[in-house]
Design an enzyme around this catalytic site. Structure first.
Site, PDB file in Angstrom:
ATOM      1  N   ASP A  49       1.012  -1.339   0.003  1.00 38.34           N
ATOM      2  CA  ASP A  49      -0.058   0.014   0.046  1.00 38.34           C
ATOM      3  C   ASP A  49       0.764   1.372   0.031  1.00 38.34           C
ATOM      4  O   ASP A  49       0.339   2.287  -0.242  1.00 38.34           O
ATOM      5  CB  ASP A  49      -0.873   0.091   1.147  1.00 38.34           C
ATOM      6  CG  ASP A  49      -0.482  -0.237   2.411  1.00 38.34           C
ATOM      7  OD1 ASP A  49       0.889   0.043   2.526  1.00 38.34           O
ATOM      8  OD2 ASP A  49      -1.106  -0.042   3.436  1.00 38.34           O
ATOM      9  N   GLU A 120      -1.796  -5.586   8.478  1.00 44.79           N
ATOM     10  CA  GLU A 120      -1.030  -5.104   9.752  1.00 44.79           C
ATOM     11  C   GLU A 120      -1.629  -5.315  10.982  1.00 44.79           C
ATOM     12  O   GLU A 120      -2.804  -5.536  11.367  1.00 44.79           O
ATOM     13  CB  GLU A 120      -0.733  -3.632   9.630  1.00 44.79           C
ATOM     14  CG  GLU A 120      -0.002  -3.316   8.438  1.00 44.79           C
ATOM     15  CD  GLU A 120       0.356  -1.799   8.282  1.00 44.79           C
ATOM     16  OE1 GLU A 120      -0.265  -0.958   9.111  1.00 44.79           O
ATOM     17  OE2 GLU A 120       0.698  -1.325   7.062  1.00 44.79           O
ATOM     18  N   GLU A 186       9.033  -4.489  10.876  1.00 45.63           N
ATOM     19  CA  GLU A 186       9.472  -2.998  10.544  1.00 45.63           C
ATOM     20  C   GLU A 186       9.990  -1.977  11.899  1.00 45.63           C
ATOM     21  O   GLU A 186       8.939  -1.979  12.634  1.00 45.63           O
ATOM     22  CB  GLU A 186       8.221  -2.289   9.889  1.00 45.63           C
ATOM     23  CG  GLU A 186       8.658  -0.752   9.377  1.00 45.63           C
ATOM     24  CD  GLU A 186       7.665  -0.401   8.041  1.00 45.63           C
ATOM     25  OE1 GLU A 186       7.823   0.603   7.949  1.00 45.63           O
ATOM     26  OE2 GLU A 186       6.711  -0.890   7.885  1.00 45.63           O
TER      27      GLU A 186
END
Length: 280
Positions: A49, A120, A186
């Protein structure tokens, strides 16, 4: 050579089997030409995205829609012959309920031909991951800094520092237990990423994490020097294509204005006339 050592299409079980072996090579792609370039070298290609920021000029990923992800997923699918294709589920398309997530993920898979989707979130998304995987939808999870939650985090900040490390550890363990076939870590401290990689049974894919992760991923436009809105510390620039492109465009503009382009080799000569009055 791919992580699986094969030339045929890589699958989620193939990625799982790579845990602790040859590092898994991952990049993003959003178009057919780029997908064609990365396919021979990557094990996993993510239609991220991040396309909203990289190609559409959005300030964050929050404005990306399901239709946008499907459109770019279809484009990438046309350029892949080997790499596993994963498509990001955009903000708002899966958080409401496991049923909403299944409905939208099934649409993404059916319309793009991807092999898996990415979503996520950690512990809070574990029931949704369990629901989807039980119904045949492979899931790539994403914990640590989750860009769709950037407003809640107060910016693109490192996650898992100090006592917050336990939260990230719980998140990674929860998505692995729920059935995800891999998890992106991340922007977390190196030691934390290293510990999680050693503790979870599924491959970890690092971005701003640790070389000890089972694989690495970068946004392709970042590592090629095509996206310059910001430069995260964790990005290594392997080329500066924006500079090369800018120079080429400047040269083109100068040659058009000085009538050096097009030259004789770029135009078509008048057709020759035959003795019968026709052309040849």
């Amino acid at each position: 050579m791919s992580v699986t050592g094969r030339k045929e299409l890589i699958t989620p079980p193939g990625i799982v089997a790579a845990k602790g072996k040859l590092p898994i090579v991952c990049l993003t792609a959003y178009t057919t030409p780029v997908a064609t370039l990365v396919d021979p070298h990557c094990d996993l290609v993510l239609v991220g995205d991040s396309v909203g920021m990289v190609l559409h000029g959005m300030p964050s990923t929050l404005g990306v829609t399901l239709d946008m992800m499907i459109l770019h997923g279809q484009a990438v699918r046309r350029g892949l012959k080997q790499a596993l294709m994963v498509v990001d589920m955009p903000f708002g398309s899966y958080e409401e309920s496991p049923e909403q997530a299944f409905r939208n993920a099934a649409r993404v898979m059916a319309e793009t031909g991807c092999a898996a989707v990415k979503l996520e979130g950690g512990e809070v998304m574990a029931p949704t991951i369990r629901h989807l995987t039980a119904r045949g939808i492979p899931i790539m999870a994403h914990v640590g800094l989750t860009p769709q939650a950037v407003n809640a985090f107060g910016g693109y900040r490192v996650q898992g520092k100090g006592t917050d490390a336990e939260r990230v550890i719980r998140d990674a363990a929860a998505v692995a237990e729920a059935g995800a076939f891999s998890v992106v870590l991340e922007k977390v401290p190196e030691t934390l990423a290293r510990r999680i990689t050693g503790e979870v049974a599924i491959p970890t894919i690092g971005i701003g994490a640790s070389p000890a992760c089972d694989g690495q991923i970068l946004v392709v436009d970042d590592m090629l020097g095509m996206f310059d809105a910001f430069r995260p510390k964790f990005v290594k620039r392997y080329a500066e294509l924006a500079q090369l492109a800018g120079s080429a465009i400047e040269t083109y503009a100068r040659e058009v204005r000085t009538r050096r382009f097009p030259g004789p080799e770029h135009v078509f000569a008048e057709a020759r006339q035959t003795t019968e009055g026709g052309s040849s």
